[in-house]
Scaffold this active site. Structure first.
Site, PDB file in Angstrom:
ATOM      1  N   TYR A 110      29.656 -15.078  22.165  1.00 55.81           N
ATOM      2  CA  TYR A 110      30.510 -15.296  20.952  1.00 55.81           C
ATOM      3  C   TYR A 110      31.536 -16.157  21.629  1.00 55.81           C
ATOM      4  O   TYR A 110      31.167 -17.198  22.284  1.00 55.81           O
ATOM      5  CB  TYR A 110      31.150 -14.077  20.791  1.00 55.81           C
ATOM      6  CG  TYR A 110      31.516 -14.183  19.165  1.00 55.81           C
ATOM      7  CD1 TYR A 110      30.442 -14.270  18.269  1.00 55.81           C
ATOM      8  CD2 TYR A 110      32.888 -14.130  18.800  1.00 55.81           C
ATOM      9  CE1 TYR A 110      31.403 -14.633  16.766  1.00 55.81           C
ATOM     10  CE2 TYR A 110      33.337 -14.437  17.453  1.00 55.81           C
ATOM     11  CZ  TYR A 110      32.298 -14.662  16.588  1.00 55.81           C
ATOM     12  OH  TYR A 110      32.830 -14.740  15.376  1.00 55.81           O
ATOM     13  N   LYS A 181      28.340 -12.269  15.829  1.00 56.18           N
ATOM     14  CA  LYS A 181      29.089 -10.988  15.395  1.00 56.18           C
ATOM     15  C   LYS A 181      28.310  -9.740  15.318  1.00 56.18           C
ATOM     16  O   LYS A 181      28.657  -8.607  15.740  1.00 56.18           O
ATOM     17  CB  LYS A 181      29.687 -11.310  14.150  1.00 56.18           C
ATOM     18  CG  LYS A 181      30.778 -10.592  13.875  1.00 56.18           C
ATOM     19  CD  LYS A 181      32.115 -11.630  14.485  1.00 56.18           C
ATOM     20  CE  LYS A 181      33.486 -10.915  14.310  1.00 56.18           C
ATOM     21  NZ  LYS A 181      34.735 -11.843  14.735  1.00 56.18           N
TER      22      LYS A 181
END
Length: 573
Positions: A110, A181
């Site tokens: 991420y 995510k």
């Protein structure tokens, strides 16, 4: 056709996967592939002899091998491609590796590396994951959702690719965001990967570079706006409600001119939230709650300036106002007056032009009437800090260096223990650094950041770590609690409950060491505590499952998937 079902043997009570495919098709399914770890019996039952090496391996061996490959890579983007390649081949091995090395791999799968990946996604993508929804195919949305072939979807993460991590409009290349995510949902909260779905709502792009790129994977049209945009989103939501009526929808990286509209439009129609707004706010509120506890100041007396008032700034302001109201003893109006919203043109004042989502935090003009500042413009950030008695300064502006030594020095004059949160990502956009804060405040400040920084040095030479306000503290547990607690919608009080649960986990010893949030190595425990707080709040608001605290806790713990290989049995239908 569903790719598998999880079943329980009625005689032995063994949990197993009922799998309808064999041979190469089984090895090519990343959800089901065990690679070398298929047992001899499974190799016979699923026609795998000769398709695998003779020796039988296990998950630990696979993780060690792939971690070794990962460590050989010399750049973060190479590490990203390596990890996503593993995800595309074997999801169980991927999640086992990530959970074992969460602090090391988090900035790769991420932020900040996922932003680099999205900039080049059309050139590095190897396997298409999730669902691409367009204006041309959205009327087939129910069929598209059913064709995913998973047992049951309980979580969707969707983006329209318009504002990817401050990088702007990346269109369909923004699919890296929901993919990343969901990886964090699974790793941090144990939501089973088979119940998740990343979604790109591809409504075109205005990015000239992408439109001119022959390898661009998205719709080669100008980005839809207005009613045409909302029609696509509405039709998508209708499909989700019909096919997966209990699913939670999280929106990511939506342009602010749509984000607040979508948040309000669908707040009561299905369980949904915007992590850029609400997750950011709850994380900041948790850190502020810990900081005030550490310095012994009452919540109700705090005066907070927020620099940058877009999605993140608005989310932080609303979360802090809720905190001041529910725990600081202030009315809703009093709580909002304690928050000084400073945007690009200065302090937001009543009567000035502003976006609808900013209206709640307009300061009355009488607030600044006695300040020795020019009356033909709004007060600047420096003037707000100096004359507004600010005790907490929060940055979500993306403006590097905007918290100058002079501003920090004035802040330190207002209180013995100034609180400074420089939350903009990545590091190159941070309003200040922890060391600069300590230098400007004689080491008296309490600091948190949005990006990871090395520990700063106090005047006596002792190291002081800065907590990273990472949304990972909130959204995985929020999703887990809403799903397991069967919340029919998501409320501000649920995010407040999440913030309190996180803050309460910070020990007195950790506070003395300068930490405002629990260590990321404890993220599974954090997610459990957040999920329980959210499920309890949903129940208490009449929006979730009616069960005791103990029953909810047991349900959440039982639902947290651990990466492991289950036995398979062939079931052709």
């Amino acid at each position: 056709m569903k790719r598998f079902e999880m079943r329980v043997d009625p005689l032995t009570h063994e949990i197993y996967y009922a799998v309808p495919m064999k041979g190469v098709a089984l090895l090519q399914d990343p959800l089901l592939n065990k690679a070398q770890a298929f047992t001899p019996m499974e190799r016979t039952e699923f026609d795998l002899h000769g398709l695998l090496p003779d020796s039988v391996g296990n998950l630990d061996m696979q993780v060690d091998r792939n971690y070794g490959i990962y460590r050989m890579k010399s750049t973060d983007i190479e590490r990203y491609v390596t990890l996503i390649g593993l995800l595309d081949r074997n999801e169980t091995a991927f999640y086992s590796l990530v959970t074992r090395h969460i602090e090391e791999t988090l900035p790769i799968i991420y932020t900040p590396t996922v932003g680099q990946a999205c900039l080049t996604m059309s050139h590095i993508i190897r396997r298409y994951r999730g669902l691409y929804v367009t204006a041309a195919n959205v009327d087939r949305i129910e069929d598209m959702l059913r064709a995913v072939g998973l047992p049951d979807i309980s979580l969707l993460v969707a983006t329209d690719g318009e504002r990817i991590l401050g990088l702007g409009d990346l269109g369909a290349d923004g699919m890296g965001i929901p993919v990343g995510k969901i990886a964090l949902y699974v790793a941090a909260a144990g939501i089973h990967p088979t119940s998740t779905l990343p979604v790109c709502i591809d409504v075109g792009t205005n990015n000239e570079r992408l439109l001119a790129d022959p390898l661009y994977i998205g719709s080669r049209t100008r980005r839809l706006g207005g009613d045409a945009y909302y029609r696509v989103v509405e039709r998508f939501v209708q499909g989700v409600q019909r096919v997966f009526p209990r699913a939670l929808l999280q929106r990511e990286e939506i342009g602010k001119h749509h984000a607040f509209t979508l948040l309000e439009r669908y707040r009561d129609r299905l369980p949904s939230f915007n992590d850029d707004i609400q997750g950011t706010g709850a994380t900041a509120a948790a850190a502020l709650r810990s900081a005030l506890r550490a310095c012994g100041r009452p919540l109700g007396g705090e005066r907070i300036a927020i620099h940058g008032f877009g999605q993140a700034g608005s989310g932080v302001a609303n979360a802090i106002a809720t905190l001041l109201e529910l725990e600081g003893g202030l009315s809703a109006a009093q709580a909002r007056r304690r928050v000084f919203a400073v945007d690009i043109d200065g302090l937001l004042l009543e009567g000035a032009a502003c976006a609808p989502y900013q209206e709640r935090f307009l300061q009355p003009r009488e607030t600044v009437a006695g300040w020795p500042v020019p009356k033909d413009r709004a007060p600047s950030l420096a003037e707000v800090v100096r004359h507004g008695g600010i005790t907490t300064l929060i940055g979500v502006s993306g403006q590097k260096g905007s918290f100058t030594p002079a501003i920090l020095g004035d802040l330190a004059k207002n209180t013995e223990r100034p609180i400074v949160f420089a939350l903009s990502n990545p590091t190159s956009c941070s309003e200040t650094t922890p060391q600069e804060v300590l230098d400007a405040t004689e080491g008296r400040a309490i600091v948190a950041t949005g990006s990871p920084f090395a520990p700063a040095r106090l005047p006596d030479g002792r190291p002081l770590p800065a907590s990273q306000c990472n949304n990972l503290y909130v959204f995985p547990g929020m999703g887990l609690g809403a799903i397991t607690g069967q919340a029919s919608r998501i409320t501000h009080r649920m995010f407040h409950a999440a913030a309190c649960a996180i803050s309460d986990m910070v020990t007195a010893e950790q506070q003395r060491d300068g930490l405002l949030l629990p260590p990321l190595t404890d993220i599974r425990a954090v997610s459990y505590r957040v999920a329980l707080a959210v499920a309890m709040e949903a129940r208490d608001e009449g929006l979730g499952m009616i069960a005791s605290d103990e029953e909810l806790g047991a349900r959440i713990a039982a639902s947290m998937w651990q990466p492991r290989y289950y036995p398979y049995r062939y079931c052709p239908s």
